[in-house]
Design a protein around this motif. Structure first.
Motif, PDB file in Angstrom:
ATOM      1  N   LEU A   1       0.831  -1.098   0.012  1.00 50.00           N
ATOM      2  CA  LEU A   1       0.004   0.213  -0.125  1.00 50.00           C
ATOM      3  C   LEU A   1       0.365   1.300  -0.220  1.00 50.00           C
ATOM      4  CD1 LEU A   1      -2.683   1.324   0.352  1.00 50.00           C
ATOM      5  CD2 LEU A   1      -2.340   1.011   3.294  1.00 50.00           C
ATOM      6  N   LEU A   2       0.722   1.393  -1.172  1.00 49.55           N
ATOM      7  CA  LEU A   2       1.680   2.619  -1.085  1.00 49.55           C
ATOM      8  C   LEU A   2       1.628   4.595  -1.280  1.00 49.55           C
ATOM      9  CD1 LEU A   2       4.920   3.903  -2.433  1.00 49.55           C
ATOM     10  CD2 LEU A   2       4.707   3.320  -4.443  1.00 49.55           C
ATOM     11  N   GLU A   3       1.732   5.555  -0.486  1.00 50.24           N
ATOM     12  CA  GLU A   3       1.080   6.251  -0.689  1.00 50.24           C
ATOM     13  C   GLU A   3       2.588   7.840  -1.304  1.00 50.24           C
ATOM     14  OE1 GLU A   3      -1.264   9.770   2.252  1.00 50.24           O
ATOM     15  OE2 GLU A   3      -0.254   7.896   3.010  1.00 50.24           O
ATOM     16  N   VAL A   4       2.009   8.300  -2.212  1.00 50.84           N
ATOM     17  CA  VAL A   4       3.079   9.235  -1.934  1.00 50.84           C
ATOM     18  C   VAL A   4       2.681  10.495  -1.686  1.00 50.84           C
ATOM     19  CG1 VAL A   4       5.173  10.285  -3.462  1.00 50.84           C
ATOM     20  CG2 VAL A   4       4.757   7.540  -3.961  1.00 50.84           C
ATOM     21  N   GLU A   5       2.818  11.816  -1.355  1.00 51.21           N
ATOM     22  CA  GLU A   5       1.543  12.501  -0.721  1.00 51.21           C
ATOM     23  C   GLU A   5       2.234  13.715  -2.315  1.00 51.21           C
ATOM     24  OE1 GLU A   5       2.842  14.396   2.916  1.00 51.21           O
ATOM     25  OE2 GLU A   5       2.953  12.925   3.896  1.00 51.21           O
ATOM     26  N   GLY A   6       0.644  14.505  -2.619  1.00 55.98           N
ATOM     27  CA  GLY A   6       0.429  15.081  -3.347  1.00 55.98           C
ATOM     28  C   GLY A   6       0.760  14.481  -5.284  1.00 55.98           C
ATOM     29  N   ASP A   7       1.165  12.788  -5.413  1.00 50.77           N
ATOM     30  CA  ASP A   7       0.766  12.616  -6.200  1.00 50.77           C
ATOM     31  C   ASP A   7      -0.096  11.500  -5.893  1.00 50.77           C
ATOM     32  OD1 ASP A   7       1.635  10.979  -9.441  1.00 50.77           O
ATOM     33  OD2 ASP A   7       3.848  12.082  -8.753  1.00 50.77           O
ATOM     34  N   SER A   8      -1.214  11.116  -6.937  1.00 44.96           N
ATOM     35  CA  SER A   8      -2.096  10.372  -6.838  1.00 44.96           C
ATOM     36  C   SER A   8      -1.845   8.899  -7.945  1.00 44.96           C
ATOM     37  CB  SER A   8      -3.133  10.700  -7.507  1.00 44.96           C
ATOM     38  OG  SER A   8      -3.323  11.314  -8.869  1.00 44.96           O
TER      39      SER A   8
ATOM     40  N   HIS B   1      -2.226   3.813  -4.054  1.00 45.58           N
ATOM     41  CA  HIS B   1      -2.067   3.593  -5.404  1.00 45.58           C
ATOM     42  C   HIS B   1      -1.798   1.954  -4.354  1.00 45.58           C
ATOM     43  CE1 HIS B   1      -4.970   0.812  -7.705  1.00 45.58           C
ATOM     44  NE2 HIS B   1      -4.245   0.143  -7.421  1.00 45.58           N
ATOM     45  N   VAL B   2      -2.903   0.919  -4.252  1.00 49.15           N
ATOM     46  CA  VAL B   2      -2.263  -0.942  -3.790  1.00 49.15           C
ATOM     47  C   VAL B   2      -1.441  -1.195  -5.124  1.00 49.15           C
ATOM     48  CG1 VAL B   2      -3.173  -3.099  -3.053  1.00 49.15           C
ATOM     49  CG2 VAL B   2      -3.832  -0.989  -2.360  1.00 49.15           C
TER      50      VAL B   2
ATOM     51  N   LEU C   1       1.514  -5.490   2.844  1.00 46.68           N
ATOM     52  CA  LEU C   1       0.228  -6.544   2.860  1.00 46.68           C
ATOM     53  C   LEU C   1       0.144  -8.002   2.641  1.00 46.68           C
ATOM     54  CD1 LEU C   1      -2.247  -4.236   0.823  1.00 46.68           C
ATOM     55  CD2 LEU C   1      -2.232  -4.341   4.201  1.00 46.68           C
ATOM     56  N   VAL C   2       0.182  -8.214   3.459  1.00 46.00           N
ATOM     57  CA  VAL C   2       0.068  -9.881   2.864  1.00 46.00           C
ATOM     58  C   VAL C   2      -1.100 -10.923   2.884  1.00 46.00           C
ATOM     59  CG1 VAL C   2       1.193 -12.496   3.845  1.00 46.00           C
ATOM     60  CG2 VAL C   2       2.226 -10.432   4.631  1.00 46.00           C
TER      61      VAL C   2
ATOM     62  N   ASN D   1      11.644  -3.002   5.733  1.00 47.38           N
ATOM     63  CA  ASN D   1      12.768  -1.177   5.278  1.00 47.38           C
ATOM     64  C   ASN D   1      12.211  -0.767   4.205  1.00 47.38           C
ATOM     65  OD1 ASN D   1      14.334  -2.237   7.216  1.00 47.38           O
ATOM     66  ND2 ASN D   1      15.994  -3.188   6.056  1.00 47.38           N
ATOM     67  N   VAL D   2      11.176  -1.426   4.170  1.00 47.29           N
ATOM     68  CA  VAL D   2      10.443  -1.290   2.183  1.00 47.29           C
ATOM     69  C   VAL D   2       9.824   0.127   1.900  1.00 47.29           C
ATOM     70  CG1 VAL D   2       8.198  -1.705   2.707  1.00 47.29           C
ATOM     71  CG2 VAL D   2       8.987  -1.772   0.423  1.00 47.29           C
ATOM     72  N   GLU D   3       9.403   1.431   2.974  1.00 45.18           N
ATOM     73  CA  GLU D   3       9.468   2.176   2.705  1.00 45.18           C
ATOM     74  C   GLU D   3      10.631   2.974   2.515  1.00 45.18           C
ATOM     75  OE1 GLU D   3       5.966   4.400   4.923  1.00 45.18           O
ATOM     76  OE2 GLU D   3       8.161   5.577   6.593  1.00 45.18           O
ATOM     77  N   THR D   4      11.707   2.948   2.804  1.00 46.12           N
ATOM     78  CA  THR D   4      12.862   3.729   3.289  1.00 46.12           C
ATOM     79  C   THR D   4      13.309   3.618   1.624  1.00 46.12           C
ATOM     80  OG1 THR D   4      13.216   3.784   5.538  1.00 46.12           O
ATOM     81  CG2 THR D   4      15.062   4.583   3.733  1.00 46.12           C
ATOM     82  N   TYR D   5      13.617   1.765   1.651  1.00 43.60           N
ATOM     83  CA  TYR D   5      14.315   2.197   0.119  1.00 43.60           C
ATOM     84  C   TYR D   5      13.256   2.503  -0.474  1.00 43.60           C
ATOM     85  CZ  TYR D   5      15.138  -0.921  -3.826  1.00 43.60           C
ATOM     86  OH  TYR D   5      15.344  -2.141  -5.153  1.00 43.60           O
TER      87      TYR D   5
END
Length: 211
Positions: free
Chosen positions: A39-46, A50-51, A100-101, A77-81
């Motif tokens: 589940l990825l979220e990039v602020e300001g970029d829709s 998305h999942v 998500l698993v 570590n996926v968020e930092t990566y």
């Protein structure tokens, strides 16, 4: 001679039956596998909010950017990566990522099925995603299975539940199943009866071989 051969055969049947042994060895905390989701979220970029499913490689394929390799990346570590990877294409991205698993929550739960559960969630969260145990559930016999084999069974499952172990901490993978049996579930009885029925057949076979 025949008696000794029968005794050995019975011992083999008991050792290889599903009743032998209560738990399997714990799987270590793993890297990404095919079928995991992020589940990825990039602020300001829709377009990046998305999942996304983890594909072969393993890799995460994003719009415009393409495939980002995940081989050797720990799920923790996926968020930092991903923040580092996306910084190659955009300026100072604010990235949030949650692994998500997809787990099966089956048996005596209100809504049996497969659910995408956060890797950082505890086992009880997975159960509640399926509506929780029914009134007929025998929760003390609940277990976690992988490919039909017990991964956390009996006391091992109860301990993990009581301690609030997370999906990631238990080393669970996409496709693992949490099984909640019904009270009075005849599963073990059927297994024992199957063994007993097999004994006369085994004896007859031994006698035929001994002739």
């Amino acid at each position: 001679m025949i008696q000794r051969m029968v005794a050995r055969l019975l011992t083999l049947l008991l050792l290889t039956s599903p009743l032998a042994g209560q738990t399997a060895a714990r799987a270590p905390e793993g890297n990404f596998e095919l079928g995991d989701q992020i589940l990825l979220e990039v602020e300001g970029d829709s377009q990046f909010t998305h999942v996304f499913a983890v594909g072969p490689g393993p890799a995460l394929t994003l719009p415009v950017i393409g495939a980002i390799p995940l081989s050797g990346v720990r799920r923790a570590n996926v968020e930092t990566y991903l923040g580092q990877q996306l910084a190659r294409y955009m300026k100072n991205p604010m990235v949030h990522a949650k692994v998500l698993v997809r787990l099966g929550v089956l048996g005596e739960v209100e809504h049996p099925g497969y659910y995408a559960v956060a890797a950082g969630a505890v086992v009880s969260d997975a159960l509640m995603a399926a509506g929780g145990p029914t009134k007929d559930a025998k929760f003390t016999a609940a277990r976690i299975e992988r490919e039909g084999k017990g991964l956390y069974v009996g006391n091992a499952f109860q301990d993990a539940f009581a301690r609030g172990m997370t999906i990631e901490g238990l080393g669970l993978r996409t496709g693992d199943r949490i099984m909640v049996p019904r009270r009075g579930d005849p599963e073990h009885t059927v297994r024992i009866i199957s063994l007993i029925v097999a004994i006369p057949v085994a004896i007859f076979t031994v006698k035929q071989l001994a002739r």
